[in-house]
Design an enzyme around this catalytic site. Structure first.
Site, PDB file in Angstrom:
ATOM      1  N   SER A 290      33.422  12.893 -11.872  1.00  0.00           N
ATOM      2  CA  SER A 290      32.949  12.555 -13.215  1.00  0.00           C
ATOM      3  C   SER A 290      31.441  12.465 -13.379  1.00  0.00           C
ATOM      4  O   SER A 290      30.955  12.297 -14.499  1.00  0.00           O
ATOM      5  CB  SER A 290      33.591  11.240 -13.682  1.00  0.00           C
ATOM      6  OG  SER A 290      34.944  11.447 -14.006  1.00  0.00           O
ATOM      7  N   ILE A 291      30.691  12.583 -12.295  1.00  0.00           N
ATOM      8  CA  ILE A 291      29.247  12.735 -12.462  1.00  0.00           C
ATOM      9  C   ILE A 291      28.961  14.030 -13.220  1.00  0.00           C
ATOM     10  O   ILE A 291      27.906  14.206 -13.828  1.00  0.00           O
ATOM     11  CB  ILE A 291      28.529  12.695 -11.104  1.00  0.00           C
ATOM     12  CG1 ILE A 291      28.708  11.326 -10.439  1.00  0.00           C
ATOM     13  CG2 ILE A 291      27.042  12.983 -11.245  1.00  0.00           C
ATOM     14  CD1 ILE A 291      28.103  11.218  -9.052  1.00  0.00           C
TER      15      ILE A 291
END
Length: 472
Positions: free
Chosen positions: A80-81
């Protein structure tokens, strides 16, 4: 585990006392990395201070079966970065006047149907998508289960907050030294407890079938079919629900506004930032230094993670990167955020990749949001942000920082940016230059590993281990 080494690039120009402080910070930071205790096959840590990479090291194995060790160049899923990277594209297009954050998404993506909630026509905008306020579902399709989980999480959060406030009040009358001692002891106990719990086992999120999609989608528009006809879970703007599919829709917006294929536009952006190791998680491509991914099976044994195709979620969880690239990304944002605060003597300071006001907007907490991995934070625009605050005298002081974690099949990650608090005199006299602060990133090839507290602990070590460094 072995202790990290001082970067040979950073060391020569520094004074002896500063070097000693940095070595001590490296020693303590190295002890905080949970590779041995948590049973993680491989982990890579990167730290930069004031724009300079001072620690980058791989520990354990990128490939257990073939005994390929982790190294700074090892590439892993950042999960999710990826949302933070996508937000950079959104912000750039907005600055260029090409994207209206408050226009209905159908203006750019007519393939996404107009939505209603409880019989009323509603509007989903890009601004709502980047803060998870759109009402679009995540992996769980049952709204009843989502509501139950949210209520359970809210009760746990309120209880933890109440206990924390009680502890702070009890400590208020004690000396600062004793307060720090008690806090450090509690943090150590919590860390040990966290490390002793086995990672890699399935969290509820990993029980969802869509996490393990094997279908390859040829375009971001095609991947909309997974969720575009599903009902909204709430009226847009009224509640927070973390949604990776919301970012899949966002990638379609970026594609249409930029006039380029989403992945092509992102690769161009990565080149601008000199992030040459950051690419989409394409199973077919030959990607040098790519790690393998692992989980623990039901018997508690290390196993290869199942095959997945992440082409349905490039924007929300589909990129690969190295710690070096993530540090470059963090520094580009930190520079953009701070450059407007410095007096530009003789025009030496170049403009940031984004305007300072844009990054400030991105890092401003949005009402009605929440963050599962950081009880101090609120969600902003694709970032979790903790605001500066201090509730009691001689007690804990909360620093301002921005972060995001990631959790993918067989991988976990975190990126944290801790801006330095600078006095106005140094900035006005041109004695220091941006970026100023600590950036920490950690990636590992094991799913369900909590890394946010470790990253914050490492950032604090380098923050207090560094003095103000004046420019020539």
């Amino acid at each position: 585990m072995r202790m990290p080494r001082v970067s040979p690039v950073a060391a020569p120009a520094e004074g002896a006392s500063r070097l000693r402080r940095r070595e001590e910070a490296l020693r303590r930071a190295g002890a905080a990395v949970p590779v041995d205790e948590a049973g993680i096959p491989g982990i890579v840590v990167g730290v930069s201070v004031d724009g300079k990479e001072i620690w980058s090291e791989g520990l354990g194995y990128a490939d257990v079966e073939n005994r390929v060790v982790c190294k700074p160049e090892t590439i892993m899923r950042i999960a999710s970065i990826s949302k933070c990277l996508t937000m950079l594209a959104v912000a750039k297009l907005w600055e260029e006047g090409k994207l209206d954050l408050d226009a209905p998404v159908q203006k750019y993506v007519p393939e996404f149907p107009e939505k209603t909630y409880e019989g009323e026509k509603v509007v989903i905008t890009t601004r709502l998508l980047v803060s998870h306020l759109s009402g679009i579902r995540h992996y769980e399709k049952d709204i009843t289960k989502v509501k139950e989980e949210k209520e359970k999480a809210n009760r746990a959060f309120k209880l933890a907050k109440s206990n924390q406030e009680k502890e702070l009040k009890e400590k208020e009358a004690k000396s600062l030294e004793k307060t720090d001692s008690v806090k450090a002891k509690k943090e150590h106990e919590d860390e040990v407890k966290s490390r002793n719990s086995k990672p890699g086992r399935r969290e509820k999120e990993f029980e969802q079938e869509e996490y393990y999609l094997k279908e390859k989608f040829e375009s971001v528009i095609e991947s909309l079919k997974i969720f575009k006809n599903d009902p909204l879970f709430f009226k847009p703007g009224s509640q927070f629900l973390y949604s990776t599919f919301g970012f899949t829709l966002l990638s379609a917006v970026v594609e249409r506004v930029s006039g380029q294929k989403f992945t092509d536009y992102m690769l161009k952006l990565f080149r601008d930032l000199d992030m040459l190791s950051t690419v989409q998680d394409d199973n077919e491509a030959m990607i040098y230094n790519r790690a393998r991914y692992y989980v623990y099976n039901k018997k508690g044994r290390l196993a290869n993670a199942p095959y997945v195709d992440n082409s349905y979620k490039w924007a929300g969880g589909g990129f690969l990167s190295s710690v070096g690239d993530l540090l470059k990304f963090g520094n580009a944002l930190l520079y953009s955020y701070q450059v407007g605060q410095f007096k530009n003597i003789n025009g030496k300071l170049l403009p940031g990749y984004l305007k300072p006001d844009t990054v400030t907007m991105m890092w401003t907490p949005v009402p009605k949001t929440e963050v599962s991995w950081d009880r101090e934070g609120k969600y902003a625009m694709a970032w979790s942000v903790a605001e500066k605050k201090q509730q009691y005298g001689c007690c804990r002081q909360q620093r301002h920082y921005a972060s995001h974690t990631g959790s993918a099949v067989g991988a976990s990650s975190v990126l944290l940016i801790l801006p330095e608090e600078l006095g106005s005199e140094a900035m006005e006299n041109g004695l220091v230059a941006p970026p100023r602060g600590v950036i920490v990133t950690i990636i590992c090839n094991m799913q369900s590993v909590s890394l946010s507290n470790t990253a914050l602990k490492i950032a604090r070590e380098f923050d207090k281990g560094e003095g103000v460094q004046y420019v020539d």
